[in-house]
Design an enzyme around this catalytic site. Structure first.
Site, PDB file in Angstrom:
ATOM      1  N   ILE A  54      12.525 -56.352 -58.408  1.00  0.00           N
ATOM      2  CA  ILE A  54      13.912 -56.803 -58.310  1.00  0.00           C
ATOM      3  C   ILE A  54      14.173 -57.927 -59.308  1.00  0.00           C
ATOM      4  CG2 ILE A  54      15.611 -57.937 -56.823  1.00  0.00           C
ATOM      5  CD1 ILE A  54      14.307 -56.378 -54.459  1.00  0.00           C
ATOM      6  N   LEU A  82      14.472 -56.398 -62.772  1.00  0.00           N
ATOM      7  CA  LEU A  82      15.683 -55.604 -62.961  1.00  0.00           C
ATOM      8  C   LEU A  82      16.951 -56.442 -62.929  1.00  0.00           C
ATOM      9  CD1 LEU A  82      14.740 -52.488 -60.821  1.00  0.00           C
ATOM     10  CD2 LEU A  82      14.716 -52.700 -63.318  1.00  0.00           C
ATOM     11  N   GLU A  83      16.967 -57.480 -62.147  1.00  0.00           N
ATOM     12  CA  GLU A  83      18.148 -58.334 -62.027  1.00  0.00           C
ATOM     13  C   GLU A  83      18.231 -59.365 -63.148  1.00  0.00           C
ATOM     14  OE1 GLU A  83      20.754 -58.246 -60.106  1.00  0.00           O
ATOM     15  OE2 GLU A  83      20.106 -56.744 -58.657  1.00  0.00           O
ATOM     16  N   GLY A  84      17.070 -59.876 -63.576  1.00  0.00           N
ATOM     17  CA  GLY A  84      17.083 -61.014 -64.479  1.00  0.00           C
ATOM     18  C   GLY A  84      17.494 -62.265 -63.711  1.00  0.00           C
ATOM     19  N   ARG A 118      17.969 -49.431 -65.028  1.00  0.00           N
ATOM     20  CA  ARG A 118      17.534 -49.817 -63.682  1.00  0.00           C
ATOM     21  C   ARG A 118      17.187 -48.582 -62.850  1.00  0.00           C
ATOM     22  NH1 ARG A 118      19.352 -54.504 -60.210  1.00  0.00           N
ATOM     23  NH2 ARG A 118      18.260 -54.088 -58.256  1.00  0.00           N
TER      24      ARG A 118
END
Length: 148
Positions: A11, A14-16, A135
């Site tokens: 997570i 993928l989110e940064g 993603r």
């Protein structure tokens, strides 16, 4: 089940990370996002550090997504599948997951069919977003193959 440490890292990857709240990329307005993808009660001028963002992710936001997966998936899952689904729910929300063909196929025992649904979730405000394409490809890969 609980999201694994690898799932938390997935997570985060993928989110940064953003220390400053920013608007939804598809609409340019609410919801605002901060930290590692947190949208819950985020204000436009809000700031945070990595420690706070990690706390929110581990103790509030990822557990909320995991609870959704636990409450709605009726078939046994491997840890990698669970983690991929938590990442997916973290991004699309529980209501969208509950109504999805992905969940319906999964609960019918059709994991291959469920996996083929990930690439369909790449649109925001009727626009295909390159970040969502990447993603979903990664979530699908983890779902199918685990962490490589």
């Amino acid at each position: 089940m609980h999201v694994s440490e690898q799932g938390i890292e997935l997570i985060k990857q993928l989110e940064g990370f953003s220390d400053t709240a920013y608007p939804d990329p598809a609409t340019g307005s609410a919801p605002f996002t901060i930290g590692f993808g947190r949208t819950h009660k985020v204000k436009p001028d809000q700031r945070c550090d990595r420690m706070q963002a990690d706390y929110w992710l581990r103790h509030q936001d990822a557990p909320r997504a995991a609870e959704c997966v636990n409450n709605h998936v009726t078939r046994p899952l491997r840890q990698q599948e669970f983690d991929a689904l938590v990442s997916f729910v973290y991004n699309v929300g529980c209501a969208n997951f509950r109504a999805s063909t992905l969940l319906k196929l999964l609960n019918q025992g059709n994991k291959r069919g469920a996996s083929s649904e990930f690439p369909k979730w790449v649109y925001a405000n009727h626009k295909q977003l390159p970040g969502l394409v990447k993603r979903r490809a990664r979530e699908r890969d983890v779902f199918d193959n685990g962490y490589l």
